[in-house]
Design a protein around this motif. Structure first.
Motif, PDB file in Angstrom:
ATOM      1  N   VAL A  86     -11.860  13.155  -2.426  1.00  0.00           N
ATOM      2  CA  VAL A  86     -10.663  14.020  -2.209  1.00  0.00           C
ATOM      3  C   VAL A  86      -9.588  13.019  -3.170  1.00  0.00           C
ATOM      4  N   TYR A  87      -9.636  11.599  -2.480  1.00  0.00           N
ATOM      5  CA  TYR A  87      -8.413  11.136  -2.765  1.00  0.00           C
ATOM      6  C   TYR A  87      -8.175  11.210  -4.057  1.00  0.00           C
ATOM      7  N   GLN A  88      -9.631  10.005  -4.384  1.00  0.00           N
ATOM      8  CA  GLN A  88      -9.566   9.727  -6.125  1.00  0.00           C
ATOM      9  C   GLN A  88      -8.805  11.025  -7.083  1.00  0.00           C
ATOM     10  N   SER A  89      -9.319  12.954  -6.451  1.00  0.00           N
ATOM     11  CA  SER A  89      -9.270  14.093  -7.194  1.00  0.00           C
ATOM     12  C   SER A  89      -7.606  13.422  -7.068  1.00  0.00           C
ATOM     13  N   CYS A  90      -6.749  14.039  -6.021  1.00  0.00           N
ATOM     14  CA  CYS A  90      -5.477  13.195  -5.693  1.00  0.00           C
ATOM     15  C   CYS A  90      -4.729  12.124  -6.986  1.00  0.00           C
ATOM     16  N   ARG A  91      -5.249  10.995  -6.847  1.00  0.00           N
ATOM     17  CA  ARG A  91      -4.546   9.802  -7.387  1.00  0.00           C
ATOM     18  C   ARG A  91      -4.917  10.458  -9.200  1.00  0.00           C
ATOM     19  N   ARG A  92      -6.274  11.168  -9.875  1.00  0.00           N
ATOM     20  CA  ARG A  92      -6.752  11.253 -10.953  1.00  0.00           C
ATOM     21  C   ARG A  92      -5.065  12.587 -11.351  1.00  0.00           C
ATOM     22  N   LYS A  93      -4.445  13.553 -10.721  1.00  0.00           N
ATOM     23  CA  LYS A  93      -3.727  14.589 -10.831  1.00  0.00           C
ATOM     24  C   LYS A  93      -2.356  13.601 -10.618  1.00  0.00           C
ATOM     25  N   GLY A  94      -2.388  12.459  -9.771  1.00  0.00           N
ATOM     26  CA  GLY A  94      -0.658  12.017  -9.412  1.00  0.00           C
ATOM     27  C   GLY A  94       0.018  12.532  -8.361  1.00  0.00           C
ATOM     28  N   SER A  95      -0.776  13.646  -7.880  1.00  0.00           N
ATOM     29  CA  SER A  95       0.083  14.074  -6.427  1.00  0.00           C
ATOM     30  C   SER A  95      -0.129  12.854  -5.194  1.00  0.00           C
ATOM     31  N   ILE A  96      -1.148  11.922  -5.452  1.00  0.00           N
ATOM     32  CA  ILE A  96      -0.690  10.539  -4.521  1.00  0.00           C
ATOM     33  C   ILE A  96      -0.839   9.593  -5.417  1.00  0.00           C
ATOM     34  N   GLY A  97       0.525   8.269  -4.747  1.00  0.00           N
ATOM     35  CA  GLY A  97       0.646   6.925  -5.405  1.00  0.00           C
ATOM     36  C   GLY A  97      -0.156   6.357  -5.182  1.00  0.00           C
ATOM     37  N   PRO A  98      -0.404   5.328  -6.067  1.00  0.00           N
ATOM     38  CA  PRO A  98      -1.516   3.906  -5.722  1.00  0.00           C
ATOM     39  C   PRO A  98      -1.145   3.250  -4.302  1.00  0.00           C
ATOM     40  N   VAL A  99      -2.404   2.734  -3.630  1.00  0.00           N
ATOM     41  CA  VAL A  99      -1.807   1.991  -2.436  1.00  0.00           C
ATOM     42  C   VAL A  99      -1.226   0.644  -2.998  1.00  0.00           C
ATOM     43  N   ARG A 100      -0.256   0.450  -2.065  1.00  0.00           N
ATOM     44  CA  ARG A 100       0.998  -0.770  -1.776  1.00  0.00           C
ATOM     45  C   ARG A 100       0.550  -1.833  -0.656  1.00  0.00           C
ATOM     46  N   VAL A 101       0.335  -3.242  -0.839  1.00  0.00           N
ATOM     47  CA  VAL A 101      -0.506  -3.874  -0.116  1.00  0.00           C
ATOM     48  C   VAL A 101      -0.078  -4.961  -0.154  1.00  0.00           C
ATOM     49  N   HIS A 102       0.506  -5.505   1.228  1.00  0.00           N
ATOM     50  CA  HIS A 102       1.463  -6.737   1.292  1.00  0.00           C
ATOM     51  C   HIS A 102       1.231  -7.472   2.845  1.00  0.00           C
ATOM     52  N   ILE A 103       1.580  -8.547   1.825  1.00  0.00           N
ATOM     53  CA  ILE A 103       0.347  -9.541   3.052  1.00  0.00           C
ATOM     54  C   ILE A 103       1.559 -10.590   3.916  1.00  0.00           C
ATOM     55  N   VAL A 104       1.142 -10.097   5.498  1.00  0.00           N
ATOM     56  CA  VAL A 104       2.238 -10.977   6.701  1.00  0.00           C
ATOM     57  C   VAL A 104       1.396 -11.765   7.026  1.00  0.00           C
ATOM     58  N   ALA A 105       2.703 -13.200   7.463  1.00  0.00           N
ATOM     59  CA  ALA A 105       2.644 -14.298   8.188  1.00  0.00           C
ATOM     60  C   ALA A 105       1.868 -14.266   9.074  1.00  0.00           C
ATOM     61  N   ALA A 106       1.061 -15.062   9.305  1.00  0.00           N
ATOM     62  CA  ALA A 106       0.143 -16.006   9.904  1.00  0.00           C
ATOM     63  C   ALA A 106       0.777 -14.981  11.560  1.00  0.00           C
TER      64      ALA A 106
END
Length: 620
Positions: free
Chosen positions: A558-578
C-alpha cells in the motif's frame, strides 16, 4: 494396703518408662532438628555463592524465596486448571464482576442485573474507549461513591501516554492481586528453566518511586501496579538498601542503584519493568563509572549527589572502603563495555524485564552488547488496565504470552474490522491460530468491553487458552493516506535500512507524520519525518537516507502504491545528537506526569512540543 502400694509402684514404673520414652523422643527430635538445621545452613551456604552477608540476612531471603516458590507453584497449578475449561472460567469472571457492580449508577444504566451470560453482556453494553469513562472517573476522584464500581479505588493510575496524552484509570485491590499472581506464575516458570535463580544472590532492582498526588477525595494518583514497589519484607533480596528506594529523582536513584550493585560481585539478577530502563542504566554507567568506583574505593556516597542527609546517612552506614573491588571494576571498565554485565558480575544469571513491543530495540542492545551471554526473560504482558498475559516459556526467543482467564474477560475484534465502531467480537474459545485481533477487555476496575488499542496475534493454545504475541498499538501507527504502517513494520524496515549504512548502529528512533509540522512540513506531499540516534557514523548521504523509503516500499504494498502515485512523499531521515532520546524521555515524562518506571518510548510522536524538542537535537 499392699494392693495400693503395688498400684503406686506400678504407676511409678510406668511414669519412669514414659519419662524415659519422652527423653528418648526429645533426644531423637533434638538430633533430627539439629541435623535439619545443619542441612538448612549447608543449603543456605551453598546457595549464597560465597557472599559475606550476615546469616540471618541470608535466612530471611531463603525463607522468603521458599515461600514465594511454594505460592507460585500453587498459582501455576490453578492457572493450568483454568486453561482446561476456558469458557466456564471466562463466564464466571465476567458474571462476578457484573454482579459485584450491578447496583452502581453505571450498572443500573446498562442493566447489569439482566446480564446472565456473555452474549447478553455484548447486547446490552457497547464497545468503549476512554472518553466513555472520563466523566465517571472525574466524579470518582471528587469522592462520589457507587458510580462506576462498588468499591473505592485504591489508586487512580496514570497511563504511559503513548497516544499523546496520559489517561487516568481506576485500579482496585483485585487488580493488584492479579499482578502479584501473574508474577508468581512467572517466578515458577523462571525457576523451572533457570534453577540457578533460586540461589541466594541479590538482585539489582532499577526502580524509581513516583511523586504521588491525590484527588480531591484523597485517592492516590500515580503509576499502575506494575510500577509499584514490592513489599518491604523483600528488601533483603535487593542490592540497594531500603533507603535507596526513597530517592525520587531518577539520576540520583540510578546512581545509588548502580553503586550498590557494583559492590555486589555475586549479583544474580538485573530487574526492571522494561528493558529500556536496564539499557539506560548501562548507558549511565558508561558515563559515570569512574565516579562510582571511586565511591567504592573510599566507601562513601558521592558528596555531589543531591539526596537528603537522612538518606545519605543510611546509605553510608552500608558502605565500607573496598579498594580491591574498585580495582577489579576499573580493569573491566577499561577493557570496554561489550559484555560488561557478565564481566563485572561473573555469577549473573538473568535480566528480568519486558522487552517486547516498543522495548524490543532496547532488549536487542542488551543482548548484543551490554548483557552479551546473559538470558533476558520478558515475564508479563500487562497494561495500566491490568494483567493480560504471562510468559511461561522464558527460554524462547519469541515473546509469547498466555492470556490469564481470571484476570480479564477478553473479546477479540478481527483486525480487518478494527475501523468499525461496534464490530462483532469473538470470545477466547472462538479465536483462530495465526490470526490478528484487536484486544477488548473487561477488567476488575470498572472498564467494560474496553478497546485498549493493542493488536495481538494468536500464535497457539495452551490447553484451551489462547497464547498471543503482541504486535503493535493502533495509536503508534503511521497513517497519512490510509496506508497504515504499523510500529513493527516500520521498525523492521528501519533495521534493514541501517544495515545498508556502513558502520552505523541504531540506538533509538521515533517518527512523526508531516501534518504535525504544520506550515513547516517542507513540501506539499504528506510524508514521514524520522529521527534516529546512531553511532558509528556522523552523516548520511541522500542515497543512504533514501534506503529507508525503499525498504518501506518493499515491506508495504500500500505504501509502495502511494509512493508511485505520488500521494505520499519520500521519508526524510534526521540524525540527532548522542543522548537525545534520553533527554526526550525526560521531557515527555515531565510533560505527561508519568513515572520513569512505567515509561514506554513513543515511536510515533503525537504532540507538537515533543516534535519541537527532538527537532532541536538534529545534527544532520
Amino acid at each position: 494396703m499392699q494392693k495400693l502400694i503395688m498400684t503406686l509402684k506400678s504407676l511409678q514404673t510406668k511414669l519412669q518408662t514414659n519419662a524415659q520414652m519422652l527423653l528418648i523422643a526429645a533426644f531423637i527430635f533434638g538430633i533430627l532438628g539439629l541435623w535439619m538445621l545443619v542441612l538448612l545452613r549447608c543449603d543456605i551456604c551453598n546457595r549464597s555463592q560465597g557472599q559475606k552477608r550476615p546469616f540471618f540476612s541470608l535466612l530471611s531471603q531463603y525463607l522468603t524465596s521458599r515461600a514465594v516458590s511454594i505460592l507460585s507453584l500453587l498459582q501455576r497449578r490453578r492457572l493450568e486448571l483454568n486453561t482446561k475449561n476456558i469458557q466456564q472460567v471466562q463466564h464466571n469472571t465476567l458474571l462476578y464482576r457484573i454482579h459485584r457492580n450491578r447496583n452502581t449508577e453505571y450498572g443500573k444504566l446498562y442493566r447489569f442485573s439482566e446480564i446472565t451470560d456473555r452474549k447478553t453482556f455484548c447486547t446490552l453494553h457497547p464497545l468503549t474507549r476512554y472518553d466513555h469513562y472520563k466523566d465517571y472517573i472525574l466524579r470518582i476522584g471528587k469522592g462520589e461513591e457507587n458510580v462506576l464500581i462498588s468499591e473505592r479505588p485504591s489508586v487512580l493510575s496514570m497511563t504511559s501516554g503513548t497516544s499523546g496524552s496520559s489517561a487516568m484509570l481506576p485500579s482496585t485491590r483485585v487488580t493488584v492481586n492479579d499482578f502479584h499472581q501473574g508474577f508468581g506464575m512467572c517466578f515458577n516458570s523462571m525457576l523451572n528453566v533457570y534453577p540457578q535463580t533460586g540461589n541466594l544472590q541479590r538482585t539489582a532492582k532499577f526502580f524509581y518511586p513516583s511523586n504521588w498526588s491525590h484527588s480531591e477525595s484523597g485517592i492516590p494518583i500515580g503509576p499502575n501496579c506494575l510500577s509499584s514497589m514490592t513489599s518491604k519484607h523483600k528488601f533483603n533480596m535487593y542490592s540497594t538498601p531500603a533507603a535507596g528506594f526513597e530517592i525520587t529523582a531518577e539520576p540520583e536513584a540510578l546512581y545509588v542503584h548502580l553503586l550498590f550493585a557494583l559492590k555486589e560481585r555475586t549479583l544474580g539478577m538485573l530487574e526492571a519493568n522494561f528493558a529500556s530502563i536496564v539499557y539506560h542504566s548501562f548507558a549511565f554507567l558508561q558515563s559515570k563509572w569512574e565516579e562510582l568506583i571511586e565511591d567504592i574505593r573510599l566507601g562513601h556516597v558521592n558528596p555531589k549527589l543531591k539526596i537528603t542527609d537522612d538518606v545519605r546517612l543510611k546509605l553510608s552506614a552500608q558502605l565500607k572502603p573496598d579498594p580491591r573491588r574498585a580495582s577489579e571494576l576499573a580493569a573491566e571498565f577499561g577493557s570496554g563495555f561489550r559484555g560488561i554485565a557478565r564481566r563485572v558480575w561473573p555469577h549473573l544469571n538473568l535480566v528480568l524485564a519486558v522487552d517486547s513491543g516498543s522495548n524490543e530495540l532496547y532488549g536487542s542492545h542488551l543482548k548484543q552488547f551490554y548483557c552479551e551471554g546473559v538470558p533476558i526473560y520478558s515475564p508479563v504482558y500487562a497494561a495500566t488496565e491490568g494483567l493480560i498475559g504471562v510468559n511461561l516459556w522464558p527460554e524462547k526467543e519469541e515473546r509469547h504470552y498466555l492470556l490469564c482467564p481470571q484476570s480479564m474477560f477478553c473479546e477479540f475484534i478481527p483486525v480487518d474490522l478494527c475501523n468499525e465502531e461496534q464490530p462483532q467480537t469473538l470470545f477466547m474459545d472462538e479465536v483462530k491460530e495465526n490470526s490478528l485481533y484487536e484486544l477488548v477487555v473487561t477488567n476488575a476496575s470498572g472498564l467494560y468491553r474496553y478497546r485498549i488499542g493493542d493488536i495481538v496475534k494468536v500464535v497457539g493454545f495452551h490447553n484451551q487458552c489462547p497464547v498471543v504475541e503482541f504486535k503493535y498499538r493502533q495509536d503508534q501507527m503511521l497513517n497519512v493516506r490510509g496506508e497504515k504502517i504499523t510500529e513493527k513494520t516500520f521498525y523492521q524496515a528501519l533495521l534493514r535500512a541501517v544495515k545498508l549504512w556502513p558502520g552505523a548502529v541504531l540506538l533509538d528512533y521515533c517518527c512523526v507524520e508531516s501534518s504535525l509540522l504544520g506550515p513547516f512540513c517542507g513540501g506539499s506531499d504528506p510524508h514521514y519525518e524520522v529521527f534516529v540516534e546512531i553511532k558509528g557514523v556522523r552523516n548520511l548521504s541522500e542515497d543512504q537516507r533514501y534506503k529507508l523509503d525503499q525498504c518501506l516500499q518493499e515491506d508495504s504494498m500500500v505504501y509502495q502504491s502511494c509512493r508511485r502515485k505520488g500521494s505520499i512523499g519520500p521519508v526524510r531521515v534526521h540524525i540527532v545528537a548522542a543522548g537525545s532520546f534520553k533527554e526526550l524521555m525526560n521531557f515527555i515524562i515531565a510533560n505527561l506526569g508519568t513515572s520513569y518506571s512505567q515509561f514506554k518510548m513513543h515511536r510515533v510522536l503525537r504532540k507538537k512540543e515533543f516534535l519541537d524538542f527532538i527537532q532541536r537535537k538534529v545534527i544532520s
